[in-house]
Design a protein around this motif. Structure first.
Motif, PDB file in Angstrom:
ATOM      1  N   ARG A 268      -1.972   9.555 -23.027  1.00 34.91           N
ATOM      2  CA  ARG A 268      -2.627   8.347 -22.515  1.00 34.91           C
ATOM      3  C   ARG A 268      -1.674   7.533 -21.643  1.00 34.91           C
ATOM      4  N   TYR A 269      -0.384   7.540 -21.979  1.00 36.94           N
ATOM      5  CA  TYR A 269       0.584   6.806 -21.160  1.00 36.94           C
ATOM      6  C   TYR A 269       0.812   7.475 -19.811  1.00 36.94           C
ATOM      7  N   GLN A 270       0.750   8.802 -19.771  1.00 43.64           N
ATOM      8  CA  GLN A 270       0.864   9.487 -18.488  1.00 43.64           C
ATOM      9  C   GLN A 270      -0.289   9.089 -17.570  1.00 43.64           C
ATOM     10  N   GLU A 271      -1.475   8.945 -18.150  1.00 48.12           N
ATOM     11  CA  GLU A 271      -2.631   8.500 -17.368  1.00 48.12           C
ATOM     12  C   GLU A 271      -2.442   7.056 -16.914  1.00 48.12           C
ATOM     13  N   ALA A 272      -1.819   6.231 -17.773  1.00 51.19           N
ATOM     14  CA  ALA A 272      -1.572   4.839 -17.400  1.00 51.19           C
ATOM     15  C   ALA A 272      -0.591   4.757 -16.232  1.00 51.19           C
ATOM     16  N   GLU A 273       0.442   5.616 -16.257  1.00 51.40           N
ATOM     17  CA  GLU A 273       1.379   5.635 -15.131  1.00 51.40           C
ATOM     18  C   GLU A 273       0.677   6.128 -13.870  1.00 51.40           C
ATOM     19  N   LYS A 274      -0.192   7.105 -14.021  1.00 56.27           N
ATOM     20  CA  LYS A 274      -0.951   7.628 -12.878  1.00 56.27           C
ATOM     21  C   LYS A 274      -1.778   6.527 -12.230  1.00 56.27           C
ATOM     22  N   GLU A 275      -2.404   5.679 -13.049  1.00 52.43           N
ATOM     23  CA  GLU A 275      -3.202   4.570 -12.531  1.00 52.43           C
ATOM     24  C   GLU A 275      -2.329   3.575 -11.771  1.00 52.43           C
ATOM     25  N   MET A 276      -1.132   3.307 -12.305  1.00 52.15           N
ATOM     26  CA  MET A 276      -0.225   2.389 -11.617  1.00 52.15           C
ATOM     27  C   MET A 276       0.185   2.951 -10.261  1.00 52.15           C
ATOM     28  N   LEU A 277       0.541   4.237 -10.235  1.00 53.51           N
ATOM     29  CA  LEU A 277       0.948   4.870  -8.984  1.00 53.51           C
ATOM     30  C   LEU A 277      -0.198   4.888  -7.981  1.00 53.51           C
ATOM     31  N   PHE A 278      -1.419   5.028  -8.469  1.00 58.58           N
ATOM     32  CA  PHE A 278      -2.585   5.014  -7.593  1.00 58.58           C
ATOM     33  C   PHE A 278      -2.787   3.616  -6.996  1.00 58.58           C
ATOM     34  N   ARG A 279      -2.589   2.578  -7.814  1.00 54.79           N
ATOM     35  CA  ARG A 279      -2.737   1.221  -7.301  1.00 54.79           C
ATOM     36  C   ARG A 279      -1.728   0.956  -6.186  1.00 54.79           C
ATOM     37  N   ARG A 280      -0.498   1.433  -6.392  1.00 50.52           N
ATOM     38  CA  ARG A 280       0.528   1.242  -5.361  1.00 50.52           C
ATOM     39  C   ARG A 280       0.164   2.021  -4.102  1.00 50.52           C
ATOM     40  N   THR A 281      -0.368   3.231  -4.260  1.00 53.78           N
ATOM     41  CA  THR A 281      -0.778   4.028  -3.106  1.00 53.78           C
ATOM     42  C   THR A 281      -1.877   3.326  -2.325  1.00 53.78           C
ATOM     43  N   CYS A 282      -2.801   2.701  -3.037  1.00 57.71           N
ATOM     44  CA  CYS A 282      -3.871   1.947  -2.369  1.00 57.71           C
ATOM     45  C   CYS A 282      -3.290   0.803  -1.539  1.00 57.71           C
ATOM     46  N   LYS A 283      -2.294   0.122  -2.099  1.00 59.39           N
ATOM     47  CA  LYS A 283      -1.651  -0.967  -1.361  1.00 59.39           C
ATOM     48  C   LYS A 283      -0.883  -0.420  -0.160  1.00 59.39           C
ATOM     49  N   LEU A 284      -0.284   0.763  -0.293  1.00 64.62           N
ATOM     50  CA  LEU A 284       0.413   1.400   0.819  1.00 64.62           C
ATOM     51  C   LEU A 284      -0.557   1.716   1.950  1.00 64.62           C
ATOM     52  N   ILE A 285      -1.713   2.263   1.597  1.00 65.58           N
ATOM     53  CA  ILE A 285      -2.721   2.579   2.612  1.00 65.58           C
ATOM     54  C   ILE A 285      -3.221   1.315   3.296  1.00 65.58           C
ATOM     55  N   GLU A 286      -3.377   0.255   2.491  1.00 70.15           N
ATOM     56  CA  GLU A 286      -3.794  -1.029   3.067  1.00 70.15           C
ATOM     57  C   GLU A 286      -2.760  -1.523   4.069  1.00 70.15           C
ATOM     58  N   LEU A 287      -1.481  -1.416   3.726  1.00 70.46           N
ATOM     59  CA  LEU A 287      -0.406  -1.859   4.620  1.00 70.46           C
ATOM     60  C   LEU A 287      -0.405  -1.043   5.911  1.00 70.46           C
ATOM     61  N   GLU A 288      -0.565   0.265   5.795  1.00 70.20           N
ATOM     62  CA  GLU A 288      -0.577   1.119   6.987  1.00 70.20           C
ATOM     63  C   GLU A 288      -1.773   0.805   7.876  1.00 70.20           C
ATOM     64  N   THR A 289      -2.905   0.489   7.270  1.00 68.96           N
ATOM     65  CA  THR A 289      -4.102   0.129   8.031  1.00 68.96           C
ATOM     66  C   THR A 289      -3.888  -1.184   8.773  1.00 68.96           C
ATOM     67  N   VAL A 290      -3.250  -2.153   8.086  1.00 69.60           N
ATOM     68  CA  VAL A 290      -2.967  -3.451   8.704  1.00 69.60           C
ATOM     69  C   VAL A 290      -2.004  -3.281   9.883  1.00 69.60           C
ATOM     70  N   LYS A 291      -1.000  -2.419   9.709  1.00 66.13           N
ATOM     71  CA  LYS A 291      -0.046  -2.173  10.803  1.00 66.13           C
ATOM     72  C   LYS A 291      -0.746  -1.600  12.024  1.00 66.13           C
ATOM     73  N   LYS A 292      -1.662  -0.685  11.816  1.00 67.47           N
ATOM     74  CA  LYS A 292      -2.395  -0.093  12.946  1.00 67.47           C
ATOM     75  C   LYS A 292      -3.261  -1.144  13.634  1.00 67.47           C
ATOM     76  N   SER A 293      -3.872  -2.003  12.831  1.00 71.54           N
ATOM     77  CA  SER A 293      -4.709  -3.058  13.403  1.00 71.54           C
ATOM     78  C   SER A 293      -3.868  -4.058  14.182  1.00 71.54           C
TER      79      SER A 293
END
Length: 373
Positions: A268-293
């Motif tokens: 269950r903790y491995q899944e919790a870490e996976k969720e955290m890493l996914f949240r950070r990836t979402c923020k990374l994609i948001e940042l890259e999208t903002v840079k392009k805009s």
């Protein structure tokens, strides 16, 4: 799974004192008695909570959107709600809860819920959430207050989740961590399932031995000397099979209360870490999208976009900084947690082996004496 020396300073109770001392079932509802020790006095406190109260606490932790870097935290995973209805099959319960569906009187499930509270209370950031203190010391149930669904729930339900999960990271540290997490999550899940199969097989063997032992009593006959002699053999064999049954039960119980809980927590903790890493990836994609805009923007709009880009970049860097600290703490603590569970499992199994080796020796000696008469 993560320890924090500052945890007890932010709570009105001792994090290490939190215990689930009892559970009662009323229909489909489980009520947990949660005891803890106050820090400023020798007095203890005991509150009663249902699963919805735990869910309220978890949502309260998720909803601290004003707390900087919250998306970089590995949140202690709350076990799924127990299936208490008689109509639910064991297969369905095992699929949802795994090891937590086994054991008598919900002991394994209570232990997992207890671990959850202890890990939240021991976390150096989450322990400061006022909802946690309220959950542990207020006698009135907090579940009546509807917890807001945090940003993390919305992110985890995104349609483009698979696309975001496969997005290449700009930081090798996080890319490597994502790769390791993917492998460890799969391996820990398989290990948990395999041990669960072993435990359930041992329980089935114990049940079969019980039936066999009982059946041997049906062979008892006192009609003549030959029948009496045969009856003695059946009774002695029944005693031996009963000892084998008890051995299977004890070995299965040992695995359930130690290594089984440890692997379940790890998975269950491995899944919790996976969720955290996914949240950070979402923020990374948001940042890259903002840079392009920002690159495409012109005039006054470009200035506004540049300011917005700096804000997003600052938030992303903070999340990454918190995430690195969380990952380091997670790895160091998970090793100790699994080690403790493994040591406990080995000690219990070794003691059980010694105990039943003595029983078998006694039965063997009794059989020798029976045939020497």
């Amino acid at each position: 799974m993560m320890e924090g020396s500052s945890a007890e300073e932010a709570l009105s109770v001792s994090a290490s004192s939190i215990r689930i001392t009892d559970v009662t079932q009323d229909g489909d509802v489980l009520t947990f008695a949660i005891a803890s020790q106050k820090l400023d006095s020798s007095a203890g406190v005991c509150v009663f909570r249902i699963y919805e109260d735990f869910d309220w606490l978890q949502q309260s932790l998720f909803s601290q959107e004003n707390l900087p870097g919250l998306q970089g935290i590995i949140f202690p995973p709350l076990p799924s709600k127990a299936l208490t209805s008689q109509s639910n099959t064991q297969t369905k319960a095992l699929k949802q809860l795994g090891f937590l569906a086994l054991g008598q009187d919900w002991q394994s499930y209570c232990k997992a819920m207890e671990f959850y509270l202890q890990q939240v209370a021991a976390h150096p950031t989450l322990c400061k959430c006022t909802a946690l203190d309220s959950f542990l010391i207020n006698y009135e149930s907090p579940g009546k207050q509807r917890g807001r669904k945090g940003i993390f729930n919305r992110l985890s339900q995104a349609v483009e989740e698979m696309r975001k999960e496969s997005h290449k990271d700009v930081d090798n540290f996080f890319q490597n961590e994502r790769n390791k997490n993917t492998n460890l999550a799969a391996l820990s899940k398989v290990a948990t399932e395999k041990l669960l199969d072993v435990v359930m097989t041992e329980q089935k063997l114990a049940l079969a031995c019980g039936h066999f032992s009982t059946s041997l009593h049906l062979c008892v006959n006192q009609d003549d000397a030959a029948a009496v002699a045969f009856s003695k053999v059946c009774l002695k064999l029944s005693d031996v099979i009963e000892a084998v049954k008890q051995n299977f039960e004890k070995v299965a119980s040992n695995s359930l209360s130690t290594l089984g809980l440890g692997l379940d927590l790890e998975s269950r903790y491995q899944e919790a870490e996976k969720e955290m890493l996914f949240r950070r990836t979402c923020k990374l994609i948001e940042l890259e999208t903002v840079k392009k805009s920002t690159e495409k923007a012109k005039g006054n709009k470009r200035e506004a976009m540049e300011a917005f880009q700096k804000a997003v970049e600052k938030e992303f860097n903070l999340i990454s900084s918190v995430a690195k600290q969380e990952i380091e703490r997670f790895h160091s603590s998970r090793v100790n947690v699994l080690k403790n569970f493994l040591i406990g499992w080995c000690e219990l199994q070794l003691n059980t082996a010694k105990e039943f080796a003595e029983f078998y020796s006694q039965h063997l000696e009794a059989c020798r004496n029976m045939y020497s008469e």
